[in-house]
Design a protein around this motif. Structure first.
Motif, short mmCIF file in Angstrom:
data_model
loop_
_atom_site.label_atom_id
_atom_site.label_comp_id
_atom_site.label_asym_id
_atom_site.label_seq_id
_atom_site.Cartn_x
_atom_site.Cartn_y
_atom_site.Cartn_z
N THR A 94 34.72 46.10 45.93
CA THR A 94 35.15 45.44 47.16
C THR A 94 36.21 46.34 47.78
O THR A 94 36.59 47.36 47.20
N TYR A 95 36.72 45.95 48.93
CA TYR A 95 37.77 46.75 49.56
C TYR A 95 39.01 46.80 48.67
O TYR A 95 39.62 47.86 48.49
N GLY A 96 39.40 45.66 48.10
CA GLY A 96 40.54 45.62 47.20
C GLY A 96 40.33 46.50 45.98
O GLY A 96 41.25 47.19 45.53
N ALA A 97 39.13 46.47 45.43
CA ALA A 97 38.82 47.31 44.27
C ALA A 97 38.88 48.79 44.63
O ALA A 97 39.36 49.61 43.84
N ARG A 98 38.42 49.14 45.79
CA ARG A 98 38.47 50.54 46.24
C ARG A 98 39.92 51.01 46.36
O ARG A 98 40.27 52.11 45.94
N LEU A 99 40.77 50.16 46.94
CA LEU A 99 42.18 50.53 47.09
C LEU A 99 42.87 50.75 45.75
O LEU A 99 43.74 51.60 45.63
N LEU A 100 42.48 49.96 44.75
CA LEU A 100 43.14 50.03 43.45
C LEU A 100 42.37 50.82 42.41
O LEU A 100 42.75 50.85 41.24
N GLY A 101 41.28 51.46 42.81
CA GLY A 101 40.53 52.31 41.89
C GLY A 101 39.76 51.54 40.84
O GLY A 101 39.72 51.95 39.68
N LEU A 102 39.13 50.43 41.23
CA LEU A 102 38.37 49.60 40.29
C LEU A 102 36.90 49.60 40.66
O LEU A 102 36.54 49.85 41.80
N ARG A 103 36.07 49.31 39.66
CA ARG A 103 34.63 49.17 39.89
C ARG A 103 34.07 48.17 38.88
O ARG A 103 34.47 48.15 37.73
N VAL A 104 33.13 47.33 39.34
CA VAL A 104 32.43 46.40 38.45
C VAL A 104 31.16 47.09 37.98
O VAL A 104 30.38 47.60 38.80
N VAL A 105 30.96 47.12 36.66
CA VAL A 105 29.80 47.79 36.08
C VAL A 105 29.15 46.87 35.05
O VAL A 105 29.76 45.92 34.57
N ASN A 106 27.89 47.18 34.71
CA ASN A 106 27.20 46.42 33.67
C ASN A 106 27.56 46.99 32.30
O ASN A 106 28.39 47.89 32.19
#
Length: 165
Positions: free
Chosen positions: A100-112
């Protein structure tokens, strides 16, 4: 003219992981980072609902300028639109880029479980859980693996990932 070393010759930008973040790259994110990303995403949701309301107001004004008055949708309808937007926003973001935009700003990613992008149906289920049962996210606090209840149920993870894709 030669390109700087940070840019590959094919023209695609290469992201350099910040020095301080290299030790956690690929590790599961904790509650603080996830909460900050969620606050940013909530602000995106509020802005989307506000823009939607502004669009409705503009349409009412264009259709009936003489008898115009601001519509009062009520808190319940606005809150339902907010929750619906978040479900769609999370599902689309997690199923396409994992961010999401928040995840992009904080360097996060949801993965399987294999570290790949999550399937659309899993992204939808995860979005529904996160939006309608947000307490499941706080399992991260007591989990030794930094996984929420939604992560454990759907076999997903939220990792630190500063890659540009």
């Amino acid at each position: 003219m030669e390109l700087p070393e940070d840019l590959p010759q094919n023209g695609a930008a290469r992201v350099t992981v910040p020095t301080a973040a290299r030790s956690v790259q690929g590790h599961r994110a904790g509650i603080v980072t996830r909460t900050l990303a969620a606050c940013v995403d909530a602000a995106v949701g509020v802005a989307a609902v506000a823009l939607g309301y502004a669009g409705v107001v503009a349409a009412y004004f264009v259709l009936s300028p003489r008898g115009f008055s601001f519509p009062d949708p009520g808190f319940g309808l606005l809150f339902a639109c907010f929750l619906g937007f978040l479900v769609c926003y999370f599902t689309l973001a997690w199923a396409t880029t994992g961010r999401t935009y928040g995840a992009r700003l904080l360097g996060l990613r949801v993965v399987n479980s294999r570290g790949d992008r999550v399937r659309p149906l899993i992204a939808l289920w995860r979005a529904l859980l996160c939006v309608f049962v947000p307490i499941v996210l706080f399992w991260v606090v007591i989990s030794r693996e930094n996984r929420s209840a939604a992560d454990m149920l759907l076999r997903t993870s939220v990792i630190y990932d500063w890659a540009s894709s």
